[in-house]
Scaffold this motif. Structure first.
Motif, PDB file in Angstrom:
ATOM      1  N   ASP A 160       0.870  -1.179   0.000  1.00  5.86           N
ATOM      2  CA  ASP A 160       0.000   0.000   0.000  1.00  5.86           C
ATOM      3  C   ASP A 160       0.907   1.228   0.000  1.00  5.86           C
ATOM      4  OD1 ASP A 160      -1.824   2.020   0.287  1.00  5.86           O
ATOM      5  OD2 ASP A 160      -2.634   1.299   2.195  1.00  5.86           O
ATOM      6  N   LYS A 161       1.003   1.863  -1.142  1.00  2.55           N
ATOM      7  CA  LYS A 161       1.904   3.009  -1.289  1.00  2.55           C
ATOM      8  C   LYS A 161       1.162   4.341  -1.279  1.00  2.55           C
ATOM      9  CE  LYS A 161       5.200   0.223  -3.889  1.00  2.55           C
ATOM     10  NZ  LYS A 161       5.975   0.096  -5.125  1.00  2.55           N
ATOM     11  N   TRP A 162      -0.123   4.315  -0.991  1.00  2.59           N
ATOM     12  CA  TRP A 162      -0.942   5.531  -0.956  1.00  2.59           C
ATOM     13  C   TRP A 162      -0.505   6.402   0.204  1.00  2.59           C
ATOM     14  CZ3 TRP A 162      -3.795   8.793  -3.395  1.00  2.59           C
ATOM     15  CH2 TRP A 162      -4.699   9.606  -2.725  1.00  2.59           C
ATOM     16  N   LYS A 163      -0.059   7.628  -0.105  1.00  2.00           N
ATOM     17  CA  LYS A 163       0.382   8.587   0.913  1.00  2.00           C
ATOM     18  C   LYS A 163      -0.211   9.955   0.573  1.00  2.00           C
ATOM     19  CE  LYS A 163       4.660   6.267   2.164  1.00  2.00           C
ATOM     20  NZ  LYS A 163       4.572   5.055   1.411  1.00  2.00           N
ATOM     21  N   PRO A 164      -1.389  10.236   1.079  1.00  2.00           N
ATOM     22  CA  PRO A 164      -2.034  11.503   0.730  1.00  2.00           C
ATOM     23  C   PRO A 164      -1.225  12.727   1.142  1.00  2.00           C
ATOM     24  CG  PRO A 164      -3.342  10.275   2.351  1.00  2.00           C
ATOM     25  CD  PRO A 164      -2.199   9.416   1.960  1.00  2.00           C
ATOM     26  N   GLU A 165      -0.333  12.596   2.119  1.00  2.69           N
ATOM     27  CA  GLU A 165       0.493  13.733   2.533  1.00  2.69           C
ATOM     28  C   GLU A 165       1.502  14.133   1.457  1.00  2.69           C
ATOM     29  OE1 GLU A 165       2.561   9.997   4.105  1.00  2.69           O
ATOM     30  OE2 GLU A 165       0.498  10.693   3.902  1.00  2.69           O
ATOM     31  N   ARG A 166       1.637  13.334   0.427  1.00  5.47           N
ATOM     32  CA  ARG A 166       2.534  13.648  -0.678  1.00  5.47           C
ATOM     33  C   ARG A 166       1.814  14.355  -1.827  1.00  5.47           C
ATOM     34  NH1 ARG A 166       7.090   9.365  -0.777  1.00  5.47           N
ATOM     35  NH2 ARG A 166       7.566   9.308   1.449  1.00  5.47           N
ATOM     36  N   ILE A 167       0.567  14.658  -1.632  1.00  2.00           N
ATOM     37  CA  ILE A 167      -0.218  15.308  -2.671  1.00  2.00           C
ATOM     38  C   ILE A 167      -0.351  16.788  -2.316  1.00  2.00           C
ATOM     39  CG2 ILE A 167      -2.466  15.418  -3.818  1.00  2.00           C
ATOM     40  CD1 ILE A 167      -2.756  12.422  -3.030  1.00  2.00           C
TER      41      ILE A 167
END
Length: 172
Positions: A160-167
Motif C-alpha cells: 500500500d503506497k498511498w500517501k495523501p500527505e505527498r499530494i
C-alpha cells in the motif's frame, strides 16, 4: 474500479519463482506492451534482450547484487537504451523512455499472472559493465534494468503506497 485500475493496484514485485513455461507469444505480448510506451519525440530508444539460458541467468544472479532471484526465474528481459538516439539537452531521455517501457512490461506480466521485478543496472557502473559484457552489448547500449519473469511462488501482496500527505494542490 475498472480492470486497468485493478491491475495497476495489484501489481507487485515478485522475487521468488516456481518453475513454469512462458511461450514465445507471451514473451512477444510483454515486449509489444513495452514498445507501446510513450517516448520523447517518439524516438523509441529501447532494445530488449530476452535471456532464457539457465546458465546466463545463473551467471547474472551471481554477479548482480540485487538480482539473486534470476537463478530461479524462467527468463529475464533486459531493457536497454540506445544513447545515440537522444542528443543535446534531452540526451538522458532514453532513461525515461525505457522506464515507461519497463512499467508497461511489468503490468502486462502481472496481467498474465507472471511474477516480475525491476532490478536496476543504470546508473551503477559495475552492474552496467557486468550486463554489457555478459550480453555483448555495444558501448552505446546501456542496460537500464534486468526484469526476471516467472511463476510467482508464495502469496505476495502489493504494497500500500498511498500517501495523501505527498499530494499538493495548486502550490506546494
Amino acid at each position: 474500479m475498472n480492470n486497468l485500475t485493478k491491475l495497476v493496484l495489484r501489481r507487485k514485485s515478485i522475487r521468488r519463482f516456481a518453475e513454469c513455461s512462458i511461450s514465445d507469444l507471451q514473451i512477444n505480448t510483454m515486449l509489444k506492451a513495452a514498445m507501446a510506451a510513450p517516448t520523447a519525440k517518439n524516438a523509441q530508444p529501447w532494445h530488449f534482450v530476452v535471456v532464457e539460458d539457465l546458465g546466463m541467468l545463473q551467471y547474472l544472479s551471481e554477479r548482480l547484487p540485487y538480482a539473486k532471484m534470476l537463478s530461479s526465474a524462467t527468463l529475464a528481459i533486459v531493457i536497454c537504451g540506445d544513447t545515440r538516439v537522444h542528443t543535446g539537452e534531452g540526451a538522458n531521455n532514453w532513461i525515461l523512455d525505457c522506464a515507461a517501457a519497463t512499467q508497461n512490461l511489468l503490468l502486462v506480466a502481472e496481467s498474465m499472472d507472471f511474477g516480475a521485478v525491476w532490478t536496476g543496472c543504470y546508473p551503477y557502473k559495475e552492474r552496467i559493465d557486468t550486463v554489457r559484457e555478459a550480453l555483448k552489448l555495444p558501448d552505446y547500449m546501456v542496460p537500464l534494468n534486468v526484469i526476471p519473469v516467472g511463476a510467482p511462488m508464495g502469496n505476495e501482496r502489493p504494497l500500500d503506497k498511498w500517501k495523501p500527505e505527498r499530494i499538493h494542490k495548486e502550490q506546494w
